[in-house]
Design a protein around this motif. Structure first.
Motif, PDB file in Angstrom:
ATOM      1  N   MET A   1       6.671  11.194 -21.700  1.00 18.99           N
ATOM      2  CA  MET A   1       6.366   9.894 -21.044  1.00 18.99           C
ATOM      3  C   MET A   1       5.055   9.599 -21.197  1.00 18.99           C
ATOM      4  SD  MET A   1       6.347   8.900 -16.820  1.00 18.99           S
ATOM      5  CE  MET A   1       4.864   9.454 -16.773  1.00 18.99           C
ATOM      6  N   THR A   2       4.893   8.494 -21.766  1.00 19.64           N
ATOM      7  CA  THR A   2       3.253   7.895 -22.016  1.00 19.64           C
ATOM      8  C   THR A   2       3.255   6.595 -21.563  1.00 19.64           C
ATOM      9  OG1 THR A   2       4.143   7.228 -24.163  1.00 19.64           O
ATOM     10  CG2 THR A   2       2.997   9.070 -23.944  1.00 19.64           C
ATOM     11  N   VAL A   3       3.487   6.451 -20.278  1.00 20.99           N
ATOM     12  CA  VAL A   3       3.190   5.161 -19.740  1.00 20.99           C
ATOM     13  C   VAL A   3       1.795   5.378 -19.334  1.00 20.99           C
ATOM     14  CG1 VAL A   3       3.472   3.506 -17.848  1.00 20.99           C
ATOM     15  CG2 VAL A   3       5.463   5.020 -18.648  1.00 20.99           C
ATOM     16  N   SER A   4       0.705   4.673 -19.791  1.00 18.82           N
ATOM     17  CA  SER A   4      -0.704   4.852 -19.282  1.00 18.82           C
ATOM     18  C   SER A   4      -0.868   3.743 -18.383  1.00 18.82           C
ATOM     19  CB  SER A   4      -1.509   4.952 -20.484  1.00 18.82           C
ATOM     20  OG  SER A   4      -1.471   3.434 -21.068  1.00 18.82           O
ATOM     21  N   GLN A   5      -1.596   4.263 -17.182  1.00 24.03           N
ATOM     22  CA  GLN A   5      -1.696   3.179 -16.250  1.00 24.03           C
ATOM     23  C   GLN A   5      -3.278   2.884 -15.992  1.00 24.03           C
ATOM     24  OE1 GLN A   5      -0.805   5.689 -12.901  1.00 24.03           O
ATOM     25  NE2 GLN A   5       0.734   6.519 -13.887  1.00 24.03           N
ATOM     26  N   THR A   6      -3.367   1.606 -15.950  1.00 25.75           N
ATOM     27  CA  THR A   6      -4.780   1.181 -15.631  1.00 25.75           C
ATOM     28  C   THR A   6      -5.580   1.643 -14.479  1.00 25.75           C
ATOM     29  OG1 THR A   6      -3.884  -0.945 -14.845  1.00 25.75           O
ATOM     30  CG2 THR A   6      -4.825  -0.927 -17.039  1.00 25.75           C
ATOM     31  N   ARG A 240       8.159  15.371  -9.529  1.00 28.50           N
ATOM     32  CA  ARG A 240       7.959  14.226 -10.388  1.00 28.50           C
ATOM     33  C   ARG A 240       7.322  13.044  -9.619  1.00 28.50           C
ATOM     34  NH1 ARG A 240      11.109  12.365 -15.109  1.00 28.50           N
ATOM     35  NH2 ARG A 240       8.889  12.577 -15.933  1.00 28.50           N
ATOM     36  N   ILE A 241       6.491  12.113 -10.551  1.00 29.38           N
ATOM     37  CA  ILE A 241       6.019  10.911  -9.640  1.00 29.38           C
ATOM     38  C   ILE A 241       7.194   9.783  -9.452  1.00 29.38           C
ATOM     39  CG2 ILE A 241       4.328   9.049  -9.752  1.00 29.38           C
ATOM     40  CD1 ILE A 241       2.451  10.795 -11.078  1.00 29.38           C
ATOM     41  N   VAL A 242       7.519   9.478  -8.371  1.00 29.83           N
ATOM     42  CA  VAL A 242       8.504   8.593  -8.462  1.00 29.83           C
ATOM     43  C   VAL A 242       7.974   7.027  -8.051  1.00 29.83           C
ATOM     44  CG1 VAL A 242      10.205   9.967  -7.413  1.00 29.83           C
ATOM     45  CG2 VAL A 242       8.890   8.743  -5.733  1.00 29.83           C
ATOM     46  N   GLU A 243       6.754   6.728  -7.769  1.00 25.61           N
ATOM     47  CA  GLU A 243       6.334   5.673  -7.589  1.00 25.61           C
ATOM     48  C   GLU A 243       4.607   5.620  -7.693  1.00 25.61           C
ATOM     49  OE1 GLU A 243       8.071   3.381  -4.613  1.00 25.61           O
ATOM     50  OE2 GLU A 243       6.891   1.577  -4.935  1.00 25.61           O
ATOM     51  N   THR A 244       4.108   4.682  -8.392  1.00 29.39           N
ATOM     52  CA  THR A 244       2.515   4.594  -8.207  1.00 29.39           C
ATOM     53  C   THR A 244       2.274   2.991  -8.577  1.00 29.39           C
ATOM     54  OG1 THR A 244       0.362   5.122  -9.483  1.00 29.39           O
ATOM     55  CG2 THR A 244       2.424   5.198 -10.631  1.00 29.39           C
ATOM     56  N   ALA A 245       1.170   2.839  -7.502  1.00 29.29           N
ATOM     57  CA  ALA A 245       0.700   1.419  -7.579  1.00 29.29           C
ATOM     58  C   ALA A 245      -0.650   1.505  -6.891  1.00 29.29           C
ATOM     59  CB  ALA A 245       1.755   0.492  -6.925  1.00 29.29           C
ATOM     60  N   GLY A 297       1.070  -3.155 -12.629  1.00 29.31           N
ATOM     61  CA  GLY A 297       0.426  -1.942 -12.055  1.00 29.31           C
ATOM     62  C   GLY A 297       1.345  -1.155 -11.024  1.00 29.31           C
ATOM     63  N   HIS A 298       2.631  -1.640 -10.699  1.00 29.50           N
ATOM     64  CA  HIS A 298       3.508  -0.942 -10.073  1.00 29.50           C
ATOM     65  C   HIS A 298       4.594  -0.240 -10.840  1.00 29.50           C
ATOM     66  CE1 HIS A 298       5.173  -1.509  -5.737  1.00 29.50           C
ATOM     67  NE2 HIS A 298       5.762  -0.325  -6.236  1.00 29.50           N
ATOM     68  N   LEU A 299       4.405   1.029 -10.618  1.00 31.91           N
ATOM     69  CA  LEU A 299       5.625   1.677 -11.427  1.00 31.91           C
ATOM     70  C   LEU A 299       6.392   2.494 -10.821  1.00 31.91           C
ATOM     71  CD1 LEU A 299       2.809   1.624 -13.205  1.00 31.91           C
ATOM     72  CD2 LEU A 299       4.027   2.787 -14.903  1.00 31.91           C
ATOM     73  N   VAL A 300       7.712   2.396 -10.906  1.00 33.87           N
ATOM     74  CA  VAL A 300       8.811   2.963 -10.142  1.00 33.87           C
ATOM     75  C   VAL A 300       9.572   3.827 -10.940  1.00 33.87           C
ATOM     76  CG1 VAL A 300      10.512   2.680  -8.459  1.00 33.87           C
ATOM     77  CG2 VAL A 300       8.604   1.398  -8.219  1.00 33.87           C
ATOM     78  N   ALA A 301      10.115   5.047 -10.472  1.00 35.63           N
ATOM     79  CA  ALA A 301      11.212   5.513 -11.261  1.00 35.63           C
ATOM     80  C   ALA A 301      12.451   5.085 -11.118  1.00 35.63           C
ATOM     81  CB  ALA A 301      11.007   7.083 -10.925  1.00 35.63           C
ATOM     82  N   PRO A 302      13.233   4.644 -11.936  1.00 37.10           N
ATOM     83  CA  PRO A 302      14.435   4.004 -11.794  1.00 37.10           C
ATOM     84  C   PRO A 302      15.555   4.852 -11.028  1.00 37.10           C
ATOM     85  CG  PRO A 302      13.924   3.751 -14.079  1.00 37.10           C
ATOM     86  CD  PRO A 302      13.042   4.634 -13.536  1.00 37.10           C
ATOM     87  N   PHE A 303      16.153   4.406 -10.014  1.00 34.70           N
ATOM     88  CA  PHE A 303      17.145   4.997  -9.342  1.00 34.70           C
ATOM     89  C   PHE A 303      18.419   4.537  -9.129  1.00 34.70           C
ATOM     90  CE2 PHE A 303      16.483   2.054  -5.905  1.00 34.70           C
ATOM     91  CZ  PHE A 303      15.391   1.783  -5.719  1.00 34.70           C
ATOM     92  N   GLY A 304      19.313   5.517  -9.442  1.00 38.02           N
ATOM     93  CA  GLY A 304      20.844   4.914  -9.358  1.00 38.02           C
ATOM     94  C   GLY A 304      21.403   4.425  -8.301  1.00 38.02           C
ATOM     95  N   ALA A 305      22.861   3.879  -8.113  1.00 41.68           N
ATOM     96  CA  ALA A 305      23.501   3.403  -7.091  1.00 41.68           C
ATOM     97  C   ALA A 305      23.840   4.858  -6.184  1.00 41.68           C
ATOM     98  CB  ALA A 305      24.641   2.932  -7.710  1.00 41.68           C
ATOM     99  N   GLY A 306      23.784   5.628  -6.943  1.00 43.85           N
ATOM    100  CA  GLY A 306      24.216   7.079  -6.263  1.00 43.85           C
ATOM    101  C   GLY A 306      23.164   7.265  -5.004  1.00 43.85           C
ATOM    102  N   ASP A 307      21.813   7.138  -5.514  1.00 46.08           N
ATOM    103  CA  ASP A 307      20.829   7.301  -4.615  1.00 46.08           C
ATOM    104  C   ASP A 307      20.628   6.288  -3.528  1.00 46.08           C
ATOM    105  OD1 ASP A 307      19.832   9.500  -6.470  1.00 46.08           O
ATOM    106  OD2 ASP A 307      18.697   8.007  -7.489  1.00 46.08           O
ATOM    107  N   LEU A 308      21.024   5.183  -4.100  1.00 43.95           N
ATOM    108  CA  LEU A 308      21.016   3.988  -2.886  1.00 43.95           C
ATOM    109  C   LEU A 308      22.081   4.294  -1.886  1.00 43.95           C
ATOM    110  CD1 LEU A 308      20.869   0.728  -4.794  1.00 43.95           C
ATOM    111  CD2 LEU A 308      19.398   1.419  -3.224  1.00 43.95           C
TER     112      LEU A 308
END
Ligand code: ATP
Ligand code: ATP
Ligand code: MG
Ligand code: MG
Lengths: 329, 378
Positions: A1-6, A240-245, A297-308
């Motif tokens: 994963m290479t999402v670099s955050q500011t 894992r990181i699930v959300e950052t902002a 600047g707001h990143l979230v790990a996608p979650f499925g319908a199962g998680d919902l």
């Protein structure tokens, strides 16, 4: 994963963690405690790390300090500090790195002081060995440090067991800021402090931080405190990181169901008592994907319908429905 | 001056008889400090009266260093009180087992320690601690299968996986250790649990689970609890009543909802005002803070001054009743202050406060490097 955050402001990152993966290799079972985690902290930035108990926060802090012990293995990833590769440092470089550059308040702070030395001797030691100060000057500074954390300097003569849990925690905070490091790692630094002392000490750290421009990695379960003090934050679950902002965005607009549960599970200080629940029984997130940007600047790990399915409750009884309203807004 | 405050029922929890599950009367504790021949001492507790009814949960909040853990440790017989008595189910335990806690006592009362990193022997696996508690107190069942089932049930209750029974303490995170400590106390099925910050390292969602568990144990088994915490919101959520400690003495006590809605003592007001709240981030008001500090350290008036039914006193710790008696809410007279030198007192160690608290308090937020005037050692 290479999402670099500011990072905050336009500063160079002081600390840059990329794809960090840490495993504890056991005879019978191995755990991946940290799983492809990336984040960076800018100069003068306060970065908060929150998450489930056991999700890997302290393991990340220990990796940055290079303090992981045997069954732990950094399986992948990189950590760089001010452009230097932390994972490649020699023992000599590490010794300097640990005191001058980075200081850490361990989660076990209450239990990490030397029981046979007085608080005064331990603080004086830091100044004489690492800053080359005279004993007299060190003692004077030690007294000032205790005042900073609201302990009567007369207590320099106390042994750790003669102090309350919160006083020991404060003594360790004082020791961590003694040499004015450029990165301060605080792992649950205030669990034993009343809110008045906590607020004043954190205000003082923030004041120091603004003045000296150091960066802070702040780990806490107190979400209110984290949101108040951090510029940006990340929420972890299962390594894992699930959300950052930006911290305020995480508070005002949490996107991941786990973040929502965290933000919604603190009981209120006014109004009637309503039953709350954290995550409903049986809800687990597995195979958490990489982060995706949902707003600047707001990143979230996608979650499925199962998680919902959390939002509807799995085995909803009346009671649980009431509880869920509190947990998920 | 022991008030029988438990006669009025709150309607929550099972019916109570008149004998409290736990009562302390006039409890005091001083520790010698300094060198071997020094006569300095810290008065960690003074004149503490507190009763916990059967099936009642009482929260104890207060300043860091004010004596909360010392109170719990005295009650658990880990520390010998300097004065006062401790009644467990009406029996004076200091008289009954003079020198140390008996096994019967430990079956009745269990403590969860504040420091989860210091309270588990590193040489043993998690299963060992729980097994041992079960065995000593005869709760292990008749067979290994029953013991194993009980162990798994305990782990499940605190949200830990069963395979952690084989882990060593150093392999656990802070919050996982805290949950082991809770499970160990529960294993004994005691009547009274003293829990010293049992959930401080748990994320809010697990924390709520543990609080709900504590409530359920109270509801189903009538267990009584002293819940020591810095988290006022959780005290409000869980506890029937809340008591506030400052510098070794109780200063206010009442039904949790009422106490937190109408805090009467300046210290309680200060505490409530400092609860972090992202909705009002940055609203830390140094002027208001200084006023409250001043009121705590050197109040010159009491809200009950002039009330003929509740005379004030600066010499004796009189308790004023606050509002409706049904709320069992009292506050100690504002005019009375603990003797100097008591407790650990973070407010007294304010670098901003001049040589004496009475000289007025200036607002200050300077760097630590600047030379502060040394506080006259109390
Ligand atoms: N020495 C070890 N051997 C095996 N497993 C370990 C070891 N140390 C930690 N772990 C496991 O790694 C995971 C992460 O632990 P870590 O201490 O990083 O969690 P944490 O996020 O700091 O949790 P907490 O908020 O409860 O302190 C946990 O599940 C823990 O059981
Ligand atoms: N063994 C000891 N010897 C000397 N002084 C002690 C001892 N134990 C506690 N004290 C002192 O007694 C006072 C009360 O300590 P205690 O641990 O009860 O506070 P606390 O309310 O639990 O605080 P915290 O919230 O920080 O844990 C403190 O001033 C402490 O320094
Ligand atoms: Mg941790
Ligand atoms: Mg304590």
């Amino acid at each position: 994963m290479t999402v670099s955050q500011t990072s905050f402001g336009s500063h160079e990152p002081v600390l840059d963690v990329q794809d960090l993966t840490v495993k504890y290799i056991g005879d019978s079972r191995s755990t991946t405690a940290v799983d492809r985690v990336s984040f960076s902290i800018g100069t003068g930035e306060v970065f908060g790390l929150a998450g489930e108990s056991g999700c890997g926060k302290s393991t990340i802090a220990n990796s940055i300090m290079r303090l992981l012990k045997d069954p732990a293995k950094i399986a992948a990833g990189s950590i760089s500090f001010g452009g230097r590769d932390v994972l490649a440092m020699s023992p000599e470089e590490l010794r300097r790195f640990r005191w001058q550059d980075v200081a850490m308040v361990f989660q076990s702070a209450m239990n990490s002081l030397n029981p046979v030395l007085t608080i005064g001797e331990q603080i004086v030691d830091i100044f004489t060995t690492h800053a080359g100060l005279s004993r007299k000057e060190s003692l004077r500074r030690a007294g000032e440090l205790l005042e900073l954390v609201r302990i009567d300097p007369a207590r320099l003569k106390s042994y750790p067991h003669q102090l309350s849990g919160g006083m020991r925690q404060r003594a360790v905070i004082a020791m961590a800021v003694a040499l004015k490091p450029s990165l301060l790692i605080l792992d649950e630094p205030t669990t034993a402090l009343d809110v008045v002392v906590q607020q004043e000490i954190m205000a003082q750290i923030k004041e120091l931080q603004r003045e000296l421009g150091f960066s802070v990695l702040f780990i806490t379960h107190d979400m209110s405190l984290m949101v108040e003090l951090s510029h940006r934050m990340a929420v972890m679950y299962g390594g894992r990181i699930v959300e950052t902002a930006r911290a305020h965005d995480v508070y005002a607009d949490p996107r991941h169901p786990y973040t929502q549960a965290l933000m919604g599970a603190f009981p209120p200080l006014t109004g009637p008592r309503v039953p709350l629940s954290g995550l409903p029984d049986g809800v687990k997130f597995r195979n958490i994907p990489d982060l995706a940007e949902v707003a600047p600047g707001h990143l979230v790990a996608p979650f499925g319908a199962g998680d919902l399915s959390i939002a509807h409750g799995t085995q909803a009884t009346d009671d649980e429905d009431a509880a869920l309203e509190g947990a998920i807004r | 001056m022991s008030h029988s405050m438990l006669s009025t029922s709150t309607g929550s929890g099972p019916a109570r008889t008149d004998t409290p599950a736990l009562e302390v009367r006039g409890l005091g504790k001083s520790f010698p400090i300094g060198g071997l021949f020094s006569r300095d001492s810290v008065r960690a507790l003074h004149g503490v009266d507190l009763a916990i009814g059967r099936g009642e949960i009482v929260a104890l909040v207060g300043e860091s260093g004010s004596g909360k853990s010392t109170l719990a440790r005295c009650v658990a017989r880990l520390e010998r009180p300097s004065e006062g008595s401790i009644l467990l189910d009406g029996t004076d335990v200091l008289k009954r087992d003079r020198f140390q806690a008996s096994r019967a006592f430990r079956s009745q009362l269990q403590m969860v320690f504040q420091d989860p990193f210091g309270s588990l022997n590193p040489a043993h696996r998690i299963g060992h601690f729980l097994r041992r508690s079960l065995a000593i107190h005869g709760k292990g069942g008749r067979s290994e299968t029953e013991t194993q089932a009980r162990l798994e049930q305990l782990m499940d209750t605190v949200g830990l996986q069963t395979d952690m029974l084989d882990s060593y303490p150093h392999e656990l995170s802070g919050g996982q250790r805290q949950r082991v400590a809770i499970a160990r106390a529960l294993a004994v099925e005691p009547q009274v649990i003293l829990a010293d910050e049992p959930t401080s390292m748990l994320d809010v969602s697990v924390r709520i689970g543990v609080l709900n568990l504590m409530r359920r144990l109270r509801d189903e088994q009538g267990i009584s609890m002293l819940y020591i915490t810095h988290d006022l919101a959780s005290a409000r959520y869980l506890a029937d009543r809340t008591a506030v400690m400052f510098a070794g003495e109780l200063v206010e006590e009442g039904e949790s909802l009422d106490l937190l809605a109408n805090p009467a003592h300046p210290y309680t007001q200060l505490l409530v005002s400092a609860v972090p709240d992202p909705a009002r981030a940055g609203s830390y008001d140094p002027v208001r803070r200084a006023e409250l500090r001043q009121a705590v350290m050197a109040s010159t008036s009491c809200a009950f001054d002039g009330d003929p039914d509740q005379p004030c006193s600066g010499d004796q710790p009189v308790r004023h009743q606050v509002g409706d008696p049904g709320n069992r809410h009292w506050v100690r007279c504002h005019l009375y202050r603990p003797r100097a030198g008591a407790g650990g007192h973070a407010l007294a160690a304010d670098p901003a406060a001049g040589p004496s608290a009475d000289a007025g308090i200036s607002v200050h937020a300077g760097p630590p490097a600047s030379a502060h005037p040394r506080k006259a050692s109390a």
